[in-house]
Scaffold this motif. Structure first.
Motif, PDB file in Angstrom:
ATOM      1  N   ARG A 139       0.829  -1.208   0.000  1.00 24.32           N
ATOM      2  CA  ARG A 139       0.000   0.000   0.000  1.00 24.32           C
ATOM      3  C   ARG A 139       0.866   1.262   0.000  1.00 24.32           C
ATOM      4  NH1 ARG A 139       0.858  -1.107   5.224  1.00 24.32           N
ATOM      5  NH2 ARG A 139       1.023   0.650   6.688  1.00 24.32           N
ATOM      6  N   HIS A 140       2.094   1.149   0.521  1.00 26.88           N
ATOM      7  CA  HIS A 140       2.985   2.308   0.571  1.00 26.88           C
ATOM      8  C   HIS A 140       3.279   2.804  -0.846  1.00 26.88           C
ATOM      9  CE1 HIS A 140       5.951   4.856   2.588  1.00 26.88           C
ATOM     10  NE2 HIS A 140       6.786   4.608   1.589  1.00 26.88           N
ATOM     11  N   TYR A 141       3.444   1.884  -1.780  1.00 27.26           N
ATOM     12  CA  TYR A 141       3.688   2.274  -3.172  1.00 27.26           C
ATOM     13  C   TYR A 141       2.391   2.655  -3.879  1.00 27.26           C
ATOM     14  CZ  TYR A 141       4.924   2.009  -8.096  1.00 27.26           C
ATOM     15  OH  TYR A 141       5.098   2.308  -9.425  1.00 27.26           O
ATOM     16  N   THR A 142       1.347   1.857  -3.695  1.00 30.85           N
ATOM     17  CA  THR A 142       0.086   2.133  -4.391  1.00 30.85           C
ATOM     18  C   THR A 142      -0.500   3.475  -3.960  1.00 30.85           C
ATOM     19  OG1 THR A 142      -1.137   0.830  -2.749  1.00 30.85           O
ATOM     20  CG2 THR A 142      -0.446  -0.293  -4.757  1.00 30.85           C
ATOM     21  N   GLU A 143      -0.284   3.845  -2.696  1.00 32.60           N
ATOM     22  CA  GLU A 143      -0.750   5.148  -2.226  1.00 32.60           C
ATOM     23  C   GLU A 143      -0.062   6.270  -2.992  1.00 32.60           C
ATOM     24  OE1 GLU A 143       0.552   6.257   1.675  1.00 32.60           O
ATOM     25  OE2 GLU A 143      -1.163   7.588   1.987  1.00 32.60           O
ATOM     26  N   ARG A 144       1.225   6.124  -3.247  1.00 32.23           N
ATOM     27  CA  ARG A 144       1.968   7.145  -3.980  1.00 32.23           C
ATOM     28  C   ARG A 144       1.561   7.179  -5.444  1.00 32.23           C
ATOM     29  NH1 ARG A 144       3.466   6.523   0.633  1.00 32.23           N
ATOM     30  NH2 ARG A 144       5.082   7.762   1.691  1.00 32.23           N
ATOM     31  N   LYS A 145       1.361   6.014  -6.033  1.00 35.65           N
ATOM     32  CA  LYS A 145       0.914   5.972  -7.419  1.00 35.65           C
ATOM     33  C   LYS A 145      -0.466   6.602  -7.563  1.00 35.65           C
ATOM     34  CE  LYS A 145       0.453   2.881 -11.358  1.00 35.65           C
ATOM     35  NZ  LYS A 145       0.617   1.503 -11.870  1.00 35.65           N
ATOM     36  N   ASP A 146      -1.335   6.305  -6.608  1.00 41.32           N
ATOM     37  CA  ASP A 146      -2.677   6.881  -6.634  1.00 41.32           C
ATOM     38  C   ASP A 146      -2.620   8.397  -6.466  1.00 41.32           C
ATOM     39  OD1 ASP A 146      -5.671   6.737  -6.406  1.00 41.32           O
ATOM     40  OD2 ASP A 146      -5.215   7.493  -4.406  1.00 41.32           O
ATOM     41  N   ARG A 147      -1.773   8.856  -5.554  1.00 45.64           N
ATOM     42  CA  ARG A 147      -1.652  10.294  -5.329  1.00 45.64           C
ATOM     43  C   ARG A 147      -1.106  10.999  -6.568  1.00 45.64           C
ATOM     44  NH1 ARG A 147      -4.058  14.077  -3.005  1.00 45.64           N
ATOM     45  NH2 ARG A 147      -4.255  12.746  -1.154  1.00 45.64           N
ATOM     46  N   TYR A 148      -0.151  10.367  -7.237  1.00 42.70           N
ATOM     47  CA  TYR A 148       0.408  10.920  -8.465  1.00 42.70           C
ATOM     48  C   TYR A 148      -0.692  11.081  -9.515  1.00 42.70           C
ATOM     49  CZ  TYR A 148       3.621  11.419 -12.451  1.00 42.70           C
ATOM     50  OH  TYR A 148       4.296  11.868 -13.549  1.00 42.70           O
ATOM     51  N   GLY A 149      -1.560  10.082  -9.611  1.00 41.89           N
ATOM     52  CA  GLY A 149      -2.648  10.133 -10.585  1.00 41.89           C
ATOM     53  C   GLY A 149      -3.652  11.229 -10.311  1.00 41.89           C
ATOM     54  N   ARG A 150      -3.688  11.726  -9.061  1.00 38.87           N
ATOM     55  CA  ARG A 150      -4.644  12.777  -8.711  1.00 38.87           C
ATOM     56  C   ARG A 150      -4.065  14.179  -8.844  1.00 38.87           C
ATOM     57  NH1 ARG A 150      -6.798  11.427  -3.021  1.00 38.87           N
ATOM     58  NH2 ARG A 150      -5.236   9.790  -2.884  1.00 38.87           N
ATOM     59  N   LEU A 151      -2.812  14.264  -9.295  1.00 41.26           N
ATOM     60  CA  LEU A 151      -2.201  15.573  -9.523  1.00 41.26           C
ATOM     61  C   LEU A 151      -2.601  16.082 -10.908  1.00 41.26           C
ATOM     62  CD1 LEU A 151       1.342  14.923  -8.039  1.00 41.26           C
ATOM     63  CD2 LEU A 151      -0.472  16.326  -7.037  1.00 41.26           C
ATOM     64  N   GLN A 152      -3.861  16.399 -11.042  1.00 41.75           N
ATOM     65  CA  GLN A 152      -4.401  16.884 -12.313  1.00 41.75           C
ATOM     66  C   GLN A 152      -4.532  18.398 -12.269  1.00 41.75           C
ATOM     67  OE1 GLN A 152      -4.889  14.899 -14.917  1.00 41.75           O
ATOM     68  NE2 GLN A 152      -4.294  13.089 -13.747  1.00 41.75           N
ATOM     69  N   MET A 153      -3.947  19.079 -13.267  1.00 45.46           N
ATOM     70  CA  MET A 153      -3.889  20.536 -13.240  1.00 45.46           C
ATOM     71  C   MET A 153      -5.275  21.157 -13.325  1.00 45.46           C
ATOM     72  SD  MET A 153      -1.433  23.135 -15.336  1.00 45.46           S
ATOM     73  CE  MET A 153      -2.221  22.922 -16.933  1.00 45.46           C
ATOM     74  N   ASP A 196       4.663  15.641   2.589  1.00 44.33           N
ATOM     75  CA  ASP A 196       6.006  15.964   2.099  1.00 44.33           C
ATOM     76  C   ASP A 196       6.742  14.691   1.683  1.00 44.33           C
ATOM     77  OD1 ASP A 196       8.342  17.958   1.929  1.00 44.33           O
ATOM     78  OD2 ASP A 196       9.141  16.449   3.293  1.00 44.33           O
ATOM     79  N   SER A 197       6.616  13.644   2.483  1.00 45.61           N
ATOM     80  CA  SER A 197       7.262  12.364   2.169  1.00 45.61           C
ATOM     81  C   SER A 197       6.709  11.770   0.879  1.00 45.61           C
ATOM     82  CB  SER A 197       7.061  11.383   3.330  1.00 45.61           C
ATOM     83  OG  SER A 197       7.570  10.119   3.030  1.00 45.61           O
ATOM     84  N   ILE A 198       5.395  11.860   0.692  1.00 45.51           N
ATOM     85  CA  ILE A 198       4.773  11.337  -0.530  1.00 45.51           C
ATOM     86  C   ILE A 198       5.286  12.080  -1.756  1.00 45.51           C
ATOM     87  CG2 ILE A 198       2.588  11.220  -1.794  1.00 45.51           C
ATOM     88  CD1 ILE A 198       1.229  10.557   0.880  1.00 45.51           C
ATOM     89  N   LEU A 199       5.360  13.398  -1.686  1.00 42.50           N
ATOM     90  CA  LEU A 199       5.843  14.182  -2.814  1.00 42.50           C
ATOM     91  C   LEU A 199       7.300  13.846  -3.143  1.00 42.50           C
ATOM     92  CD1 LEU A 199       4.293  17.672  -1.988  1.00 42.50           C
ATOM     93  CD2 LEU A 199       3.660  16.164  -3.878  1.00 42.50           C
ATOM     94  N   LYS A 200       8.114  13.704  -2.126  1.00 40.08           N
ATOM     95  CA  LYS A 200       9.521  13.364  -2.352  1.00 40.08           C
ATOM     96  C   LYS A 200       9.660  11.975  -2.966  1.00 40.08           C
ATOM     97  CE  LYS A 200      11.390  16.349   1.261  1.00 40.08           C
ATOM     98  NZ  LYS A 200      11.937  16.433   2.633  1.00 40.08           N
ATOM     99  N   ASP A 201       8.861  11.035  -2.487  1.00 42.88           N
ATOM    100  CA  ASP A 201       8.916   9.676  -3.043  1.00 42.88           C
ATOM    101  C   ASP A 201       8.477   9.669  -4.506  1.00 42.88           C
ATOM    102  OD1 ASP A 201       9.832   8.614  -0.681  1.00 42.88           O
ATOM    103  OD2 ASP A 201       7.878   7.872  -0.024  1.00 42.88           O
ATOM    104  N   ILE A 202       7.407  10.400  -4.806  1.00 47.96           N
ATOM    105  CA  ILE A 202       6.915  10.475  -6.185  1.00 47.96           C
ATOM    106  C   ILE A 202       8.010  10.987  -7.108  1.00 47.96           C
ATOM    107  CG2 ILE A 202       5.404  11.817  -7.705  1.00 47.96           C
ATOM    108  CD1 ILE A 202       3.225  11.579  -5.554  1.00 47.96           C
ATOM    109  N   CYS A 203       8.641  12.076  -6.708  1.00 46.70           N
ATOM    110  CA  CYS A 203       9.648  12.699  -7.573  1.00 46.70           C
ATOM    111  C   CYS A 203      10.902  11.836  -7.682  1.00 46.70           C
ATOM    112  CB  CYS A 203       9.992  14.088  -7.059  1.00 46.70           C
ATOM    113  SG  CYS A 203       8.639  15.259  -7.283  1.00 46.70           S
ATOM    114  N   THR A 204      11.294  11.192  -6.596  1.00 48.43           N
ATOM    115  CA  THR A 204      12.461  10.307  -6.653  1.00 48.43           C
ATOM    116  C   THR A 204      12.189   9.121  -7.569  1.00 48.43           C
ATOM    117  OG1 THR A 204      13.117  10.933  -4.408  1.00 48.43           O
ATOM    118  CG2 THR A 204      14.049   8.905  -5.287  1.00 48.43           C
ATOM    119  N   LEU A 205      10.995   8.547  -7.476  1.00 47.49           N
ATOM    120  CA  LEU A 205      10.637   7.435  -8.346  1.00 47.49           C
ATOM    121  C   LEU A 205      10.652   7.864  -9.816  1.00 47.49           C
ATOM    122  CD1 LEU A 205       7.773   5.921  -6.195  1.00 47.49           C
ATOM    123  CD2 LEU A 205       9.813   4.679  -6.923  1.00 47.49           C
ATOM    124  N   ARG A 206      10.129   9.046 -10.097  1.00 48.45           N
ATOM    125  CA  ARG A 206      10.127   9.551 -11.478  1.00 48.45           C
ATOM    126  C   ARG A 206      11.550   9.785 -11.981  1.00 48.45           C
ATOM    127  NH1 ARG A 206       8.410  14.212 -12.704  1.00 48.45           N
ATOM    128  NH2 ARG A 206       7.993  13.686 -14.864  1.00 48.45           N
TER     129      ARG A 206
END
Length: 484
Positions: free
Chosen positions: A334-348, A457-467
């Motif tokens: 869930r730690h990864y899926t939560e970040r993937k889900d959050r990334y998908g919700r970053l809609q401008m 903050d941790s979620i945003l950092k993880d998203i960007c590091t993964l990208r």
């Protein structure tokens, strides 16, 4: 007023999260320093300082021209479903969970009924069949817009009332004709028999079985009520019976829930589920012992933190193709899926609306309607039944819409803080986080704000590091690279 943004860095880059636009922007180091310089400044005009290059200053000014870096804050915490709540309550209720008994054959030491929590205790109270049928009828009547019909059973231990469950299932199947029927039951698995499993297989009942790990871990907390013996051996015996006689049912209809004690070694539990043959193909969920309404706070050992952080790292490595998935923990996916889900919700979007609500609240009564043994309604099974504010109606009077709107708009009690919080869309605080059992407390709610911001903050950092390492998180139409 400064720009409504959050600046953060990873080992590989400099970024900002633009709250109004709801996007992450990649920055050069100089651009980052300019924004950091002006973040707490009263000067909201164009960048002119000679400390920075003309090109970098102009790029920041250009962002403003494009609509980024806006200072706008919302004016009011107001849930977007506030004005249509009656339509949702009358037609879109997704499920109902029946608390058919408050009794249990176990006395799990961390259970919400254990006496360590303010909201529940074991008792001999149980639901009448008349109340259950009224609850089912109410749900059917208030879910007309839904193709699916979902009935769940909760306790105590529901299997103490197997005949009652059968009556409810058959009544529900009759009343929900035309819907796609889903039946769920949470159980400690000690009372499962061939007769019960055979019935559940015929009626496609999905079981969530509580299993905390190997015997030395499981038996530490999950004990019988009459002699304090551990239950691991009985659960294993029943699972072997299911594997032998109902193998198809085991592979399709059984999931496991492990309650993690953060004072234990995580690796011990994780290794058990890696090697546990019966659960190889099953869905495995994990949650830590709840601190919600708890009289004391569960402490977390340094070793537990170290081990779980390492497992998160391994999950990220596997998603980047550097590690076989078989070496990762199913308990923490869930730690990864939560970040993937959050990334998908970053809609401008153009900008924040004047009226908005922070994340966190469900739609009380619509998403996880819970009915206790007496027919009282609550938003879900996790809230306090001792709290008058959480009681959102009953089977005879129906929904208490005023209470539902109060819980839906819980952000109002901390509105001045919420409208200025960069993490408002990442917030997970629902009304339960503010519940003092005698009302909703702003102080109790905002005491969790620092944790929520750190988590965001941790979620945003993880998203960007993964990208940065090439992870495929989904469509990237919302990601912009302004680095020079």
């Amino acid at each position: 007023m400064d720009s409504f943004i959050h600046l953060f860095k990873t080992p590989g880059g400099h970024y900002l999260y633009d709250v109004n636009k709801n996007v992450i922007l990649s920055l050069s180091e100089e651009q980052y320093k300019i924004l950091d310089y002006y973040r707490d400044s009263d000067d909201t005009g164009k960048c002119t300082t000679s400390e920075f290059s003309t090109q970098a200053v102009e790029s920041i000014d250009h962002l403003r021209v494009l609509g980024f870096l806006s200072e706008k804050r919302p004016k009011e915490m107001y849930h977007p479903l506030n004005d249509t709540i009656l339509s949702h309550l009358n037609n879109k209720v997704k499920m109902i969970t029946l608390q058919i008994t408050k009794q249990c054959n176990l006395r799990c030491k961390y259970c919400v009924y254990s006496g360590n929590y303010e909201n529940r205790d074991h008792s001999n109270e149980k639901m009448t069949l008349e109340t259950a049928k009224k609850g089912i009828d109410f749900y059917i009547e208030h879910s007309k817009d839904n193709e699916n019909g979902l009935l769940a059973f909760y306790g105590g231990e529901p299997l103490l009332e197997f005949e009652f469950i059968k009556n409810c299932i058959e009544y529900f199947e009759e009343r929900a004709e035309g819907k796609n029927i889903h039946l769920n039951l949470t159980t400690n698995a000690t009372l499962l028999t061939e007769e019960i499993v055979n019935y559940f297989q015929k009626h496609n009942v999905h079981l969530l079985i509580s299993l905390d790990g190997p015997s030395e871990v499981h038996n530490k907390n999950r004990v019988y009520g009459y002699d304090d013996r551990g239950t691991f051996e009985k659960v294993m015996e029943n699972l072997e019976m299911i594997k032998t006689k109902f193998s198809d049912y085991l592979s399709t209809n059984i999931a496991f829930n492990a309650v993690l004690d953060p004072q234990n070694e995580f690796s011990c539990v994780n290794n058990f589920f890696v090697d546990f043959e019966i659960a190889k193909e099953a869905n495995i969920m994990a949650s830590e012992i709840s601190n919600l309404y708890r009289k004391d706070t569960v402490k977390t050992s340094d070793n537990y933190i170290s081990e779980t952080q390492y497992e998160y790292f391994k999950i990220f490595l596997s998603r980047l193709g550097y590690l076989d998935e078989k070496y990762t923990s199913k308990l923490l996916l869930r730690h990864y899926t939560e970040r993937k889900d959050r990334y998908g919700r970053l809609q401008m979007r153009p900008e924040l609306p004047d009226k908005i609500h922070h994340g966190g609240p469900c739609v009380p009564g619509v998403q996880r309607l819970f009915m206790d043994v007496g027919g009282n309604f609550y938003p879900c099974e996790r809230v306090s039944e001792a709290s008058p504010h959480m009681k959102i109606g009953n089977i005879d009077a129906g929904f208490d819409v005023d209470k539902i709107l109060s819980l839906l708009n819980v952000g109002k009690i901390s509105e001045k803080k919420c409208i200025n919080c960069w993490a408002l869309m990442f917030c997970n605080l629902c009304a339960a986080a503010a519940d003092e059992n005698d009302g909703l407390s702003m102080e109790k709610k905002v005491s969790r704000c620092s944790y929520e911001r750190n988590s965001a903050d941790s979620i945003l950092k993880d998203i960007c590091t993964l990208r940065e390492f090439g992870a495929e998180l989904g469509e990237e139409i919302h990601a912009f690279d302004m680095a020079e």
